[in-house]
Scaffold this motif. Structure first.
Motif, PDB file in Angstrom:
ATOM      1  N   ALA A 236     -22.582 -18.297  -2.757  1.00  0.00           N
ATOM      2  CA  ALA A 236     -21.495 -17.397  -2.363  1.00  0.00           C
ATOM      3  C   ALA A 236     -20.900 -17.790  -1.015  1.00  0.00           C
ATOM      4  CB  ALA A 236     -22.018 -15.966  -2.298  1.00  0.00           C
ATOM      5  N   ARG A 237     -19.589 -17.592  -0.900  1.00  0.00           N
ATOM      6  CA  ARG A 237     -18.911 -17.796   0.370  1.00  0.00           C
ATOM      7  C   ARG A 237     -19.078 -16.537   1.220  1.00  0.00           C
ATOM      8  NH1 ARG A 237     -13.959 -19.722  -3.251  1.00  0.00           N
ATOM      9  NH2 ARG A 237     -15.157 -18.329  -4.613  1.00  0.00           N
ATOM     10  N   PRO A 238     -19.327 -16.687   2.517  1.00  0.00           N
ATOM     11  CA  PRO A 238     -19.638 -15.526   3.360  1.00  0.00           C
ATOM     12  C   PRO A 238     -18.473 -14.546   3.486  1.00  0.00           C
ATOM     13  CG  PRO A 238     -20.300 -17.577   4.435  1.00  0.00           C
ATOM     14  CD  PRO A 238     -19.457 -17.953   3.253  1.00  0.00           C
ATOM     15  N   LEU A 239     -18.811 -13.297   3.658  1.00  0.00           N
ATOM     16  CA  LEU A 239     -17.854 -12.230   3.935  1.00  0.00           C
ATOM     17  C   LEU A 239     -17.924 -11.890   5.417  1.00  0.00           C
ATOM     18  CD1 LEU A 239     -16.049  -9.726   3.331  1.00  0.00           C
ATOM     19  CD2 LEU A 239     -18.135  -8.516   2.711  1.00  0.00           C
ATOM     20  N   ASP A 240     -16.803 -11.955   6.096  1.00  0.00           N
ATOM     21  CA  ASP A 240     -16.726 -11.534   7.496  1.00  0.00           C
ATOM     22  C   ASP A 240     -16.433 -10.036   7.510  1.00  0.00           C
ATOM     23  OD1 ASP A 240     -15.916 -10.982  10.167  1.00  0.00           O
ATOM     24  OD2 ASP A 240     -15.373 -13.085  10.446  1.00  0.00           O
ATOM     25  N   PHE A 241     -17.324  -9.264   8.106  1.00  0.00           N
ATOM     26  CA  PHE A 241     -17.173  -7.810   8.118  1.00  0.00           C
ATOM     27  C   PHE A 241     -15.864  -7.378   8.775  1.00  0.00           C
ATOM     28  CE2 PHE A 241     -18.480  -3.510   9.786  1.00  0.00           C
ATOM     29  CZ  PHE A 241     -18.534  -2.898   8.546  1.00  0.00           C
ATOM     30  N   ASN A 242     -15.318  -8.185   9.659  1.00  0.00           N
ATOM     31  CA  ASN A 242     -14.034  -7.858  10.289  1.00  0.00           C
ATOM     32  C   ASN A 242     -12.905  -7.794   9.262  1.00  0.00           C
ATOM     33  OD1 ASN A 242     -14.926  -7.581  12.967  1.00  0.00           O
ATOM     34  ND2 ASN A 242     -14.859  -9.796  13.294  1.00  0.00           N
ATOM     35  N   TRP A 243     -13.006  -8.586   8.184  1.00  0.00           N
ATOM     36  CA  TRP A 243     -11.993  -8.522   7.135  1.00  0.00           C
ATOM     37  C   TRP A 243     -12.009  -7.140   6.471  1.00  0.00           C
ATOM     38  CZ3 TRP A 243     -13.932 -13.532   4.278  1.00  0.00           C
ATOM     39  CH2 TRP A 243     -13.752 -14.640   5.131  1.00  0.00           C
ATOM     40  N   ILE A 244     -13.212  -6.612   6.274  1.00  0.00           N
ATOM     41  CA  ILE A 244     -13.355  -5.295   5.653  1.00  0.00           C
ATOM     42  C   ILE A 244     -12.839  -4.208   6.595  1.00  0.00           C
ATOM     43  CG2 ILE A 244     -15.019  -3.605   4.777  1.00  0.00           C
ATOM     44  CD1 ILE A 244     -14.576  -5.980   2.912  1.00  0.00           C
TER      45      ILE A 244
ATOM     46  N   LEU B 213       0.822  -1.212   0.000  1.00  0.00           N
ATOM     47  CA  LEU B 213       0.000   0.000   0.000  1.00  0.00           C
ATOM     48  C   LEU B 213       0.857   1.265   0.000  1.00  0.00           C
ATOM     49  CD1 LEU B 213      -2.901  -1.043   2.408  1.00  0.00           C
ATOM     50  CD2 LEU B 213      -2.782  -1.169  -0.090  1.00  0.00           C
ATOM     51  N   ASP B 214       1.505   1.491  -1.109  1.00  0.00           N
ATOM     52  CA  ASP B 214       2.274   2.719  -1.308  1.00  0.00           C
ATOM     53  C   ASP B 214       1.350   3.751  -1.968  1.00  0.00           C
ATOM     54  OD1 ASP B 214       3.948   4.768  -2.163  1.00  0.00           O
ATOM     55  OD2 ASP B 214       5.552   3.418  -2.781  1.00  0.00           O
ATOM     56  N   PRO B 215       1.009   4.834  -1.290  1.00  0.00           N
ATOM     57  CA  PRO B 215       0.058   5.801  -1.862  1.00  0.00           C
ATOM     58  C   PRO B 215       0.575   6.487  -3.120  1.00  0.00           C
ATOM     59  CG  PRO B 215       1.046   6.664   0.148  1.00  0.00           C
ATOM     60  CD  PRO B 215       1.464   5.225   0.055  1.00  0.00           C
ATOM     61  N   ARG B 216       1.869   6.390  -3.375  1.00  0.00           N
ATOM     62  CA  ARG B 216       2.410   6.946  -4.630  1.00  0.00           C
ATOM     63  C   ARG B 216       2.092   6.046  -5.813  1.00  0.00           C
ATOM     64  NH1 ARG B 216       8.483   7.083  -2.648  1.00  0.00           N
ATOM     65  NH2 ARG B 216       7.720   5.017  -2.049  1.00  0.00           N
ATOM     66  N   LEU B 217       1.751   4.781  -5.537  1.00  0.00           N
ATOM     67  CA  LEU B 217       1.500   3.810  -6.596  1.00  0.00           C
ATOM     68  C   LEU B 217       0.048   3.335  -6.648  1.00  0.00           C
ATOM     69  CD1 LEU B 217       4.669   1.529  -6.201  1.00  0.00           C
ATOM     70  CD2 LEU B 217       4.300   3.356  -7.867  1.00  0.00           C
ATOM     71  N   ILE B 218      -0.587   3.194  -5.501  1.00  0.00           N
ATOM     72  CA  ILE B 218      -1.949   2.653  -5.435  1.00  0.00           C
ATOM     73  C   ILE B 218      -2.934   3.785  -5.194  1.00  0.00           C
ATOM     74  CG2 ILE B 218      -3.503   1.062  -4.259  1.00  0.00           C
ATOM     75  CD1 ILE B 218      -1.239  -0.301  -5.797  1.00  0.00           C
ATOM     76  N   GLU B 219      -3.866   3.975  -6.110  1.00  0.00           N
ATOM     77  CA  GLU B 219      -4.847   5.049  -5.984  1.00  0.00           C
ATOM     78  C   GLU B 219      -6.033   4.660  -5.112  1.00  0.00           C
ATOM     79  OE1 GLU B 219      -5.993   6.560  -9.781  1.00  0.00           O
ATOM     80  OE2 GLU B 219      -3.984   7.310 -10.241  1.00  0.00           O
ATOM     81  N   THR B 220      -6.389   3.383  -5.118  1.00  0.00           N
ATOM     82  CA  THR B 220      -7.566   2.929  -4.374  1.00  0.00           C
ATOM     83  C   THR B 220      -7.449   1.445  -4.070  1.00  0.00           C
ATOM     84  OG1 THR B 220      -8.960   4.473  -5.634  1.00  0.00           O
ATOM     85  CG2 THR B 220     -10.105   2.785  -4.382  1.00  0.00           C
ATOM     86  N   VAL B 221      -7.976   1.036  -2.924  1.00  0.00           N
ATOM     87  CA  VAL B 221      -8.262  -0.367  -2.642  1.00  0.00           C
ATOM     88  C   VAL B 221      -9.779  -0.494  -2.566  1.00  0.00           C
ATOM     89  CG1 VAL B 221      -8.143  -2.228  -0.936  1.00  0.00           C
ATOM     90  CG2 VAL B 221      -6.111  -0.841  -1.419  1.00  0.00           C
ATOM     91  N   SER B 222     -10.341  -1.389  -3.372  1.00  0.00           N
ATOM     92  CA  SER B 222     -11.782  -1.606  -3.398  1.00  0.00           C
ATOM     93  C   SER B 222     -12.060  -3.055  -3.037  1.00  0.00           C
ATOM     94  CB  SER B 222     -12.347  -1.288  -4.785  1.00  0.00           C
ATOM     95  OG  SER B 222     -13.749  -1.403  -4.809  1.00  0.00           O
ATOM     96  N   ALA B 223     -12.902  -3.281  -2.030  1.00  0.00           N
ATOM     97  CA  ALA B 223     -13.130  -4.636  -1.533  1.00  0.00           C
ATOM     98  C   ALA B 223     -14.610  -4.975  -1.521  1.00  0.00           C
ATOM     99  CB  ALA B 223     -12.559  -4.785  -0.123  1.00  0.00           C
ATOM    100  N   GLY B 224     -14.906  -6.258  -1.729  1.00  0.00           N
ATOM    101  CA  GLY B 224     -16.300  -6.688  -1.707  1.00  0.00           C
ATOM    102  C   GLY B 224     -16.429  -8.186  -1.572  1.00  0.00           C
ATOM    103  N   GLY B 225     -17.640  -8.612  -1.230  1.00  0.00           N
ATOM    104  CA  GLY B 225     -17.928 -10.027  -1.049  1.00  0.00           C
ATOM    105  C   GLY B 225     -18.433 -10.672  -2.323  1.00  0.00           C
ATOM    106  N   GLU B 226     -18.744 -11.942  -2.212  1.00  0.00           N
ATOM    107  CA  GLU B 226     -19.184 -12.748  -3.344  1.00  0.00           C
ATOM    108  C   GLU B 226     -20.710 -12.794  -3.391  1.00  0.00           C
ATOM    109  OE1 GLU B 226     -17.372 -16.704  -5.270  1.00  0.00           O
ATOM    110  OE2 GLU B 226     -18.111 -16.998  -3.224  1.00  0.00           O
ATOM    111  N   SER B 227     -21.259 -12.716  -4.583  1.00  0.00           N
ATOM    112  CA  SER B 227     -22.709 -12.766  -4.744  1.00  0.00           C
ATOM    113  C   SER B 227     -23.130 -14.110  -5.328  1.00  0.00           C
ATOM    114  CB  SER B 227     -23.189 -11.628  -5.644  1.00  0.00           C
ATOM    115  OG  SER B 227     -22.613 -11.740  -6.932  1.00  0.00           O
ATOM    116  N   GLY B 228     -24.421 -14.386  -5.238  1.00  0.00           N
ATOM    117  CA  GLY B 228     -24.957 -15.622  -5.781  1.00  0.00           C
ATOM    118  C   GLY B 228     -25.395 -16.601  -4.705  1.00  0.00           C
ATOM    119  N   LYS B 229     -26.171 -17.576  -5.115  1.00  0.00           N
ATOM    120  CA  LYS B 229     -26.758 -18.550  -4.194  1.00  0.00           C
ATOM    121  C   LYS B 229     -25.703 -19.305  -3.402  1.00  0.00           C
ATOM    122  CE  LYS B 229     -29.824 -22.611  -4.220  1.00  0.00           C
ATOM    123  NZ  LYS B 229     -30.641 -23.496  -5.083  1.00  0.00           N
TER     124      LYS B 229
END
Length: 241
Positions: free
Chosen positions: A183-191, A165-181
């Motif tokens: 889908a593997r669960p997303l633990d909000f603590n990871w976010i 995570l060098d702010p000179r190189l990375i403009e954004t980190v975008s995170a999300g869970g999996e959708s669909g019937k």
């Protein structure tokens, strides 16, 4: 934001691909061609289309999401990609972005006049777990790209990105869970942990999607597909500049 999918179809290459939405949507629409068969689409030259008055069909300033039903760096598309770069170069009054799980192929897929990157093209490297982050991101950080973002989706476990995570190189980190019937669960603590890492390193963060199943405070929530983006925004974690 228009989706520009000059080709369709992809191959599953890592854990994040298991329940790929491209396969799911092809099945839902009864597509007869296999989802792993890569083929050109009728949208191949979409940004270069003109109307009856010879004006651009898509005006200056349009932002195109490129290859969201495939991967821009698929080997099967090597014979078509030059035409796509030509269109991107022609429409330098617009912006383009694509995400890839095949970042190791980018260097061999760039046009000759790329040297330090096109100013109107953003590239996202997709990772889903620590193993893929540690494999793909060191490559990603060495490549000549002017606008670079990390896409953690579908996030499958807690991931430590701090050394990338060098702010000179990375403009954004975008995170999300999996959708669909299935889908593997997303633990909000990871976010929350990713959000904290980005705050510590001064890199903008976006929680773009909850996924279908969200674990928060020890409880599992089922989130309907139409609400997955809005519920993520309601978490109040986005720090985009």
């Amino acid at each position: 934001m228009p989706m520009w999918n000059p080709w369709h179809g992809c191959h599953k290459i890592s854990a994040g691909c298991r329940h790929c939405y491209v396969y799911r949507e092809d099945a839902a629409f009864g597509t007869t061609t296999p989802s792993d068969e890569v083929r050109k689409t009728q949208s191949f030259s979409m940004p270069a289309k003109r109307d009856r008055k010879n004006n651009w069909k898509y005006p200056s300033g349009t932002e195109f999401a490129l290859c969201f039903t495939s991967d821009f760096l698929l080997p099967e598309a090597d014979g078509w990609r030059k035409d796509i770069w030509d269109i991107i170069r022609l429409r330098n009054d617009c912006r383009f972005f694509f995400f890839t799980k095949r970042i190791e192929r980018l260097a061999q897929c760039l046009p000759d006049d790329w040297p330090e990157g096109y100013g109107h093209v953003a590239v996202g490297c997709t990772v889903e777990n620590q193993d893929r982050a540690d494999h793909r991101l060191p490559i990603f950080l060495t490549l000549p790209i002017k606008h670079r973002l990390i896409v953690v989706a579908p996030i499958l476990e807690q991931i430590d990105l701090r050394k990338y995570l060098d702010p000179r190189l990375i403009e954004t980190v975008s995170a999300g869970g999996e959708s669909g019937k299935y889908a593997r669960p997303l633990d909000f603590n990871w976010i929350l942990d990713l959000h904290r890492q980005c705050r510590e390193t001064n890199v903008p963060f976006q929680f773009h999607q909850t996924g279908s199943y969200l674990i928060k405070d020890g409880r599992m929530y089922s989130i309907p597909r139409p609400l997955q983006h809005s519920q993520a925004r309601k978490a109040g974690l986005n720090t985009l500049l």
